[in-house]
Every structure is written in C-alpha cells, then in structure tokens.
Design an enzyme around this catalytic site. Structure first.
Site, PDB file in Angstrom:
ATOM      1  N   LYS A   1      -5.713  -2.760  -4.349  1.00  0.00           N
ATOM      2  CA  LYS A   1      -4.602  -3.729  -4.376  1.00  0.00           C
ATOM      3  C   LYS A   1      -3.688  -3.508  -3.163  1.00  0.00           C
ATOM      4  O   LYS A   1      -3.852  -2.522  -2.425  1.00  0.00           O
ATOM      5  CB  LYS A   1      -3.833  -3.588  -5.689  1.00  0.00           C
TER       6      LYS A   1
ATOM      7  N   ARG B   1       4.731  -4.582 -18.207  1.00  0.00           N
ATOM      8  CA  ARG B   1       4.183  -5.510 -17.214  1.00  0.00           C
ATOM      9  C   ARG B   1       3.245  -6.503 -17.868  1.00  0.00           C
ATOM     10  O   ARG B   1       2.670  -7.361 -17.208  1.00  0.00           O
ATOM     11  CB  ARG B   1       3.456  -4.686 -16.142  1.00  0.00           C
TER      12      ARG B   1
ATOM     13  N   TYR C   1      22.530  -3.082  18.280  1.00  0.00           N
ATOM     14  CA  TYR C   1      23.491  -3.973  17.609  1.00  0.00           C
ATOM     15  C   TYR C   1      24.545  -3.131  16.924  1.00  0.00           C
ATOM     16  O   TYR C   1      25.727  -3.371  17.009  1.00  0.00           O
ATOM     17  CB  TYR C   1      22.786  -4.804  16.540  1.00  0.00           C
TER      18      TYR C   1
HETATM   19  C1  LIG Z   1      -2.060   0.376  -9.130  1.00  0.00           C
HETATM   20  C2  LIG Z   1      -2.859   0.538 -10.337  1.00  0.00           C
HETATM   21  C3  LIG Z   1      -3.701   1.646 -10.491  1.00  0.00           C
HETATM   22  C4  LIG Z   1      -3.799   2.745  -9.453  1.00  0.00           C
HETATM   23  O1  LIG Z   1      -2.638   3.524  -9.427  1.00  0.00           O
HETATM   24  P1  LIG Z   1      -2.509   4.720  -8.350  1.00  0.00           P
HETATM   25  O2  LIG Z   1      -1.258   5.406  -8.687  1.00  0.00           O
HETATM   26  O3  LIG Z   1      -2.441   4.080  -7.020  1.00  0.00           O
HETATM   27  O4  LIG Z   1      -3.719   5.557  -8.502  1.00  0.00           O
HETATM   28  C5  LIG Z   1      -4.464   1.721 -11.634  1.00  0.00           C
HETATM   29  N1  LIG Z   1      -4.396   0.762 -12.579  1.00  0.00           N
HETATM   30  C6  LIG Z   1      -3.599  -0.307 -12.482  1.00  0.00           C
HETATM   31  C7  LIG Z   1      -3.579  -1.312 -13.559  1.00  0.00           C
HETATM   32  C8  LIG Z   1      -2.796  -0.457 -11.359  1.00  0.00           C
HETATM   33  O5  LIG Z   1      -2.004  -1.522 -11.248  1.00  0.00           O
END
Ligand SMILES: *Cc1c(COP(=O)(O)O)cnc(C)c1O
Length: 511
Positions: free
Chosen positions: A82, A182, A308
């Site tokens: 991701k 979530r 700036y």
């Molecule tokens: C991002 C994510 C992971 C991986 O998490 P890490 O801390 O990067 O290993 C696993 N499962 C879900 C559902 C995620 O959103």
C-alpha cells in the site's frame, strides 16, 4: 500511472557500463550514458537531473527473506504494497516480493490493485478496501481477493459472481473490527455471517482477519489480540473457522510471535522500517531506498539572513540550494513555537549529549530530515519552499551539481519522484508517475477527437461498472499514443480546451 522503462531491453542486457547510480557520485552520468535514455520522455530525463529515489531490489528481496526466516514453517506471508509500496513504487515492490516467494500481496485501495493487474502481476492480491456496489465487478473480473465488512456486500458479490459466470469462486476475507475503528464486522456478527455464507454460490470465505493499533498502543493491541483469539476459538468449536486467520502486521509479528496464526500481513519490515524490538528479536532488515538530490547552488549568506523565514543562517554561512521542496512532499522538522516544546527539545539534546538516547523511547517525535554527502551527515537546518530547499551547509563541503542524500523519516511523501531500481548495484528500471489529463466527452454529442477512444488504457466507460457515468467517455486530451507524448504537465491541465474538446459552451458535459 507508472511508466516503467527497462534499461535492459535496449542494451546489452547488463544495463549501463558505469557503476551503480549514485554510489560513485556519477549516478546521473551513468544513467544518462545509456542509449535507452534517448527514448525516454524529456520530462523524465529533466526530473532525473534534479532528484530521484533509488531502490535496491536485492535489499527488498533480502528483507522478505529475513521476515520469512522469522516465521513458523507453514505460515503464509502477505507482502503489503500500500501507499505505493511505502514510497518505493508498488509495481516493482510487488514483482520483487512475488519473485522472492511472497504468498500474496496486499493493497489498501482498489485502484492500486488494478494497476498491479494491468502491469501483468498475477499473484493473489487482497484488497483491504471493501467493495461497494458500483465497483463489485472489478474484484470479480480481476480475481482480486475481497475484504468484506457486512452481509449485504457478501450477498451482492455472490449475485454478481453468478451473473457474470465467473469460473472460480471469489476468495473473500471477513474483517472484524476489534476497536481500531477503521471498519469491519463487530465480533458478534462474525459467526452468524459465516453460518449463512457456506451455501452462497460464487464466493468462498477464505479468511478472517483484524488489524490492531500495535505500533502506537502495544499493550492495548495485546488485549485486543486476546479477544480476537477467543473469537477464533469460538468459531473453531462451532466448525465455522475459515482456513486463513490472520492479524499480525510488522509490529505485532515482532511483539507476539504467537500472533502469526495462518498468515502475516507485513509492510513496514519489508521496507526496512524496523521497530527496535525487531532487532532484539533477531529480525534484521535494512532500508532499501535513498532520496538523492543534486545541489543547484552554494553561496555564502550575505547581511540579510536568507530564506522567507530566515533566522537560521548568520552572515558568511555557506548556504546550499536543493531543487526539492514542499511540492515534493518534504517538510521541515516540527518547529518549536512554544516554550514547552523548546524545553522538551532542550531536554532531549541534554539527554542525547549524555549518551542517553535509549531513554527517550520510540514514541518521541521523529527526527527532522538530515543531509548526507559522502560520509558526512548533518541535521538539515534551513527552510523548505515550494520547489526549493535552502540549508546551512556548514560541515558539508558541497559544490553545485554534486549529489546529496536527504534522509527523511518516511519516503511515502516524495513518492512522485522518479524511482531508479538497482539490481546487483546496477540500474535496471525506472518508474515514473505522471498525471495524464483525460477529457470528459458525452457519447453522441462528441466531435471526433484525434486518437479515438481511451480504449486499451482506461477501463472503457461503456462496459466498466464504475465508468465515468452515463454515456460519458474519457479520452486523453492530447490523443497521445506513446508514453512520451502522453505526458501532460500539471500546468497544461489548466490550459484552455484543446482541439477535439467541446467546441461550444452548449456542448459542455461535466454534469
Ligand atoms: C498497513 C497494513 C498492514 C501492514 O502493516 P505494517 O505495520 O506496515 O506491517 C497489514 N494489514 C493491514 C490491514 C494494513 O492496513
């Protein structure tokens, strides 16, 4: 869209003759020495002369192997790509992990999974975003594993699978929300849903998973893990347990190896972001990526303090100018505006000076960016502007044209910069994200535009389940066929309509 150029395709199969990009200070020169560059879009060549992200594919594969060695035999490994592969580019990360033996890939969004499929990646992909009615067909057509949060979606997927006559049942993973908030099923909803799902045609419940806030709240995560494991035991007793139960991400994997269960979903560790506990547990991973920027200019600060905001360089201080800034997602360290912050920073410096870094714990704010040139490294003291960074180069003997490395805590922000991939220390591919501008055209009223329909590249609106809407079509504004000609700069997006666009205000069809 990511354009990938394989250097090997055009040359002797070994890439450029010069050494690894960047490592010898001639990185750009070695890239520019290839015949391939002549066929690349000018804009890519121009960007490469400014900044790039270098990713060592061997290191990505080695990190996957290190995580694999840490797992119990038989535990599956899902590699999370991701956030555009945590900033290193999802496509090449996915290819590398699949080739190195990942059992599956994970993406947060549907579009990222579709891009991987379009680039020819056939590995199993679990999409964490749950499907919604107008998008269901994408999962079914592309064979993407679905995360399901409710019974209605499961039934809708089943109906569409039957209607489309999809050969193999779609693999579905139920997500249960243990408190992260979530989204997902409440724990009490899981058993009834599983009991009713067994007979549904076209779908197969392959997995059950949850995601916990381990990185920031480890103790809470362990309590939630216990609750999740109780739920799983309960399902087992009722004969409802799906084949793949999973919950561990990088932090939980290290914190509680008993949480490995049937599969782990790992992101951070693969990209070298290791919790300190990982090293203690004997899991060594290394960062595969570096952000390399060419110095544009170096000068001495005059009487007016530069920038700036100013205030960070006295007269006579050497000031270096880098061609990256806020537009590249870079941010300065958090400034101490308030006396409380200043006291905290002072306290940390004192402790740091006393060699007591470990006392500070992992939860303190990440350090600000640092700059490295050769073997020297200094904290970045200066300012980020939209496209520039000015900083105090005291201690770094810099010259214009020289390359420096910007050390940032996360590479996800500047992920739109070109990524140069190295294998065996040599560049093998470049990924270059670009924005293509597509014009909205309503069928029937459109004048014939050069280049025909969007066709092969975008899902055709006429048949795509979530196309541009009723009768609308998208076509490249430039009618571009080649990647080079197809590139339209963001500036062009605000230019007046071009030939082939609506000729008359009445024909405007943005509704
Ligand atoms: C991002 C994510 C992971 C991986 O998490 P890490 O801390 O990067 O290993 C696993 N499962 C879900 C559902 C995620 O959103």
């Amino acid at each position: 869209m990511t354009v990938e150029h394989h250097l090997q395709a055009s040359g002797d199969g070994q890439g450029p003759a010069a050494g690894p990009a960047g490592s010898d200070g001639k990185g750009i020169a070695s890239l520019f020495a290839t015949d391939t560059l002549a066929t690349w879009p000018d804009e890519l060549a121009a960007t490469l002369a400014r900044a790039r992200i270098e990713v060592d594919l061997d290191m990505l594969a080695a990190n996957l192997a290190a995580v694999r060695r840490f797992l119990q035999p038989g535990t599956r490994l899902l590699a999370v790509v991701k956030g555009d592969g945590y900033g290193v580019g999802a496509e090449m990360a996915a290819r590398t992990f699949a080739a190195a033996g990942a059992d599956a890939l994970g993406t947060a969004t549907l579009e990222s999974a579709l891009r991987l499929r379009r680039s020819g990646i056939t590995a199993p992909i679990l999409v964490f975003q749950p499907p919604e009615p107008p998008l269901l067909d994408f999962w079914l057509r592309e064979g993407l594993q679905a995360t399901v949060h409710d019974a209605a979606t499961l039934h809708a997927l089943s109906q569409r699978a039957v209607a489309l006559g999809v050969g193999r049942p779609l693999a579905v993973h139920l997500e249960v929300d243990m408190g992260l908030g979530r989204g997902g099923l409440a724990p009490g909803q899981v058993a009834p849903l599983l009991a009713g799902a067994a007979s549904l045609p076209g779908v197969r419940i392959e997995g059950l998973y949850t995601h916990l806030p381990t990185a920031a709240r480890p103790r809470l995560a362990l309590r939630l893990l216990d609750r999740f494991l109780r739920l799983v035991r309960d399902l087992e007793e009722r004969g409802l347990r799906p084949p793949l139960v999973h919950c561990a991400e990088s932090h939980l994997l290290v914190l509680a190896p008993y949480a490995q269960l049937d599969m782990v979903r790992v992101g951070n560790l693969l990209y070298g972001y290791a919790p300190r506990a990982a090293r203690r547990a004997g899991l060594a991973v290394r960062p595969p990526s570096r952000l390399v920027v060419r110095v544009w200019a170096v000068h001495r600060a005059g009487d007016m303090t530069p920038g700036y905001r100013g205030g960070w360089a006295r007269p006579g201080t050497p000031v270096a100018v880098l061609p990256v800034g806020l537009a590249d997602g870079l941010r300065p360290a958090r400034e101490a505006r308030h006396w409380g912050d200043r006291m905290v920073i002072l306290g940390r410096r004192l402790l740091g000076a006393l060699g007591a870094r470990q006392v500070l714990g992992a939860s303190t704010a990440p350090p600000g960016p640092r700059v490295r040139a050769g073997h020297r490294e200094v904290p970045l003291r200066g300012e980020f502007m939209m496209n520039h960074c000015l900083f105090d180069a005291t201690g770094l003997p810099l010259a214009p044209g020289q390359e420096v490395e910007l050390l940032v805590s996360r590479l996800t922000a500047p992920a739109h910069l070109p990524v140069v991939y190295l294998r065996g220390g040599r560049p093998v591919a470049v990924a270059w994200p670009q924005r293509q501008v597509l014009e909205c055209v309503t069928a029937g009223t459109a004048t014939a535009a050069p280049g025909g329909t969007a066709g092969g590249d975008a899902p055709a609106a006429a048949e795509a389940p979530a196309g541009a809407g009723d009768g609308q079509e998208l076509r490249p504004v430039t009618g571009a066929a080649s990647p080079g000609a197809g590139a339209v700069s963001p500036e062009a997006a605000v230019a007046p309509p071009v030939a082939g666009g609506p000729a008359h205000p009445d024909e405007e069809t943005m509704g």
